[in-house]
Enzyme design. Sequence first.
Site, mmCIF file in Angstrom:
data_model
loop_
_atom_site.group_PDB
_atom_site.id
_atom_site.type_symbol
_atom_site.label_atom_id
_atom_site.label_comp_id
_atom_site.label_asym_id
_atom_site.label_seq_id
_atom_site.Cartn_x
_atom_site.Cartn_y
_atom_site.Cartn_z
ATOM 1 N N ARG A 89 0.833 -1.207 0.000
ATOM 2 C CA ARG A 89 0.000 0.000 0.000
ATOM 3 C C ARG A 89 0.866 1.255 0.000
ATOM 4 O O ARG A 89 0.540 2.246 -0.658
ATOM 5 C CB ARG A 89 -0.957 -0.025 1.198
ATOM 6 C CG ARG A 89 -2.160 0.899 1.060
ATOM 7 C CD ARG A 89 -1.913 2.284 1.632
ATOM 8 N NE ARG A 89 -1.434 2.173 2.985
ATOM 9 C CZ ARG A 89 -0.420 2.894 3.471
ATOM 10 N NH1 ARG A 89 0.193 3.804 2.754
ATOM 11 N NH2 ARG A 89 -0.008 2.702 4.717
ATOM 12 N N GLU A 366 3.484 9.878 7.970
ATOM 13 C CA GLU A 366 2.305 10.658 7.549
ATOM 14 C C GLU A 366 1.664 11.374 8.731
ATOM 15 O O GLU A 366 0.441 11.437 8.840
ATOM 16 C CB GLU A 366 1.274 9.741 6.888
ATOM 17 C CG GLU A 366 1.768 9.077 5.636
ATOM 18 C CD GLU A 366 1.680 9.982 4.437
ATOM 19 O OE1 GLU A 366 1.058 11.065 4.530
ATOM 20 O OE2 GLU A 366 2.245 9.614 3.401
HETATM 21 P P1 FAD Z 1 10.047 13.179 15.532
HETATM 22 O O1 FAD Z 1 9.369 14.302 14.842
HETATM 23 O O2 FAD Z 1 11.433 13.411 16.040
HETATM 24 O O3 FAD Z 1 9.119 12.671 16.727
HETATM 25 C C1 FAD Z 1 9.604 11.837 17.790
HETATM 26 C C2 FAD Z 1 8.465 11.701 18.799
HETATM 27 O O4 FAD Z 1 8.125 12.989 19.330
HETATM 28 C C3 FAD Z 1 7.172 11.143 18.167
HETATM 29 O O5 FAD Z 1 6.543 10.273 19.059
HETATM 30 C C4 FAD Z 1 6.324 12.394 17.974
HETATM 31 O O6 FAD Z 1 4.928 12.117 18.006
HETATM 32 C C5 FAD Z 1 6.736 13.233 19.174
HETATM 33 N N1 FAD Z 1 6.516 14.661 18.957
HETATM 34 C C6 FAD Z 1 7.072 15.462 17.994
HETATM 35 N N2 FAD Z 1 6.592 16.705 18.090
HETATM 36 C C7 FAD Z 1 5.687 16.697 19.114
HETATM 37 C C8 FAD Z 1 4.836 17.685 19.702
HETATM 38 N N3 FAD Z 1 4.766 18.932 19.218
HETATM 39 N N4 FAD Z 1 4.053 17.319 20.744
HETATM 40 C C9 FAD Z 1 4.069 16.055 21.234
HETATM 41 N N5 FAD Z 1 4.863 15.081 20.723
HETATM 42 C C10 FAD Z 1 5.650 15.397 19.668
HETATM 43 N N6 FAD Z 1 8.907 11.017 5.055
HETATM 44 C C11 FAD Z 1 8.871 11.554 3.798
HETATM 45 O O7 FAD Z 1 9.029 12.771 3.628
HETATM 46 N N7 FAD Z 1 8.661 10.748 2.710
HETATM 47 C C12 FAD Z 1 8.495 9.402 2.823
HETATM 48 O O8 FAD Z 1 8.303 8.708 1.808
HETATM 49 C C13 FAD Z 1 8.570 8.804 4.123
HETATM 50 N N8 FAD Z 1 8.493 7.451 4.275
HETATM 51 C C14 FAD Z 1 8.747 6.903 5.527
HETATM 52 C C15 FAD Z 1 8.904 5.510 5.655
HETATM 53 C C16 FAD Z 1 9.208 4.952 6.886
HETATM 54 C C17 FAD Z 1 9.447 3.470 6.984
HETATM 55 C C18 FAD Z 1 9.312 5.776 8.030
HETATM 56 C C19 FAD Z 1 9.625 5.187 9.379
HETATM 57 C C20 FAD Z 1 9.158 7.139 7.914
HETATM 58 C C21 FAD Z 1 8.906 7.721 6.661
HETATM 59 N N9 FAD Z 1 8.844 9.120 6.508
HETATM 60 C C22 FAD Z 1 8.777 9.674 5.243
HETATM 61 C C23 FAD Z 1 9.134 9.996 7.638
HETATM 62 C C24 FAD Z 1 7.998 10.155 8.625
HETATM 63 O O9 FAD Z 1 6.999 10.953 8.075
HETATM 64 C C25 FAD Z 1 8.590 10.712 9.933
HETATM 65 O O10 FAD Z 1 9.298 9.650 10.561
HETATM 66 C C26 FAD Z 1 7.530 11.280 10.862
HETATM 67 O O11 FAD Z 1 7.010 12.470 10.331
HETATM 68 C C27 FAD Z 1 8.068 11.564 12.269
HETATM 69 O O12 FAD Z 1 9.251 12.287 12.226
HETATM 70 P P2 FAD Z 1 10.510 11.784 13.084
HETATM 71 O O13 FAD Z 1 10.742 10.345 12.785
HETATM 72 O O14 FAD Z 1 11.625 12.740 12.825
HETATM 73 O O15 FAD Z 1 10.068 11.870 14.596
#
Ligand code: FAD
Length: 387
Positions: A89, A366
């Site tokens: 998906r 997402e």
């Molecule tokens: P962070 O933003 O660092 O968050 C860490 C934790 O802190 C999370 O639990 C979050 O909920 C929490 N947190 C953050 N801010 C707040 C707040 N204000 N209040 C409370 N809690 C908070 N991205 C793309 O652009 N394109 C893609 O094709 C894509 N594919 C992906 C595929 C996989 C397998 C994975 C794992 C990720 C992918 N992503 C992609 C990225 C994904 O969108 C991000 O991992 C996601 O947006 C979270 O960002 P981060 O991992 O940096 O976590």
Amino acid sequence: MLDYVDLEADLGEEERMIRDTARRFVDEQVRPEIGEHYEAGTFPTELILEMGELGFYAPNLDGYGLANVSETAYGLLMQELEAGDSGLRSMASVQGALVMYPIYAFGSEAQKEKWLPKLGTGEAVGCFGLTEPEHGSNPSGMETRARKEGDSYVLDGSKTWITNSPISDVAVVWARETTAEGSPVRGFLVETDRDGVTTNEIHEKLSLRASITGEIGLQGVEIPAENRLPEADGMKAPLSCLTQARYGIAWGAVGAARDCFETAREYAIDREQFGGPIARFQLQQEKLAEMATEITTSQLLAYRLAELKERGDLRPQQVSMAKRNNVRMARDQARIAREVLGGNGITTDYPPMRHMQNMETVYTYEGTHDIHTLILGHDLTGIPAFE
Ligand code: FAD
């Protein structure tokens, strides 16, 4: 197949056909091999063209060889693909909602004619580069920069966690343009064979293993000025793409949960302990009753989103509610299904644990569950709590 409140009765002929085509494709082409792909950490790339031939990429868009099917049909397609695996998906979501949609919504006529037909058939593969190493939940903090030099743009920066970047022909890259007035967010089409582009694969995943994930490095990458998406202006452009993809996820998660439920129901009826099937125990029946109820209520939410989307009334916050609810539901129910299967439940011979692990990614990408909570909190109170 679980459809407890007979939603099937209201489907049109085309919607049934698309659902059945996707279901057959998953049964015949995906189920036999997906456990091995999951263990190996590979995506069945040989299916990319076939998925294109079957019309699985952005069939809800119109023109350029695309099918213009109903939003319900599109949702059912995502549901069936994710019943196979979230990696499958994700392939269709990224290609359709995150690559073809921005070109369709924000691209020039030349960009649409060049890319949409071959992305639609799967001859070309695309990826969506928004997340950066230091900017995940807050993508507006992005550091990737684009500067105009004559008839070109030069891009510098890095993106990470990008689905399909190592196998992509083109990346939709979101960057801030350096201008005299400020640094607005813009979208660019970057062919991955250009000098200065690297797309290293990320290998260490314990979730969404049957999906290719990588980085995008951009070092002084020169692209023609006509590769900028002319209508994409500001963060609302990438966010509107995410709304499209999240809509598909809200449907897809129901498919993964349904697959877990069907596996658990069949197993509970077949598996005998203490002189009869474990399905005769009230403890197991409670699990199945709870799963069926949770799946059915999530299905209803997805169907309602389709109606709102079809008539142009769907708000991003409503999509946030469905993505948040349905993915949490699938994550919880996959775990319960795994329990019903006992020791067999931890193997790749059965899908629940694979779905459960996949849901860790779907819960996070997402927009994380937390971020959708904040979006709803903002919508319900008028008070943003992001910072
Ligand atoms: P962070 O933003 O660092 O968050 C860490 C934790 O802190 C999370 O639990 C979050 O909920 C929490 N947190 C953050 N801010 C707040 C707040 N204000 N209040 C409370 N809690 C908070 N991205 C793309 O652009 N394109 C893609 O094709 C894509 N594919 C992906 C595929 C996989 C397998 C994975 C794992 C990720 C992918 N992503 C992609 C990225 C994904 O969108 C991000 O991992 C996601 O947006 C979270 O960002 P981060 O991992 O940096 O976590």
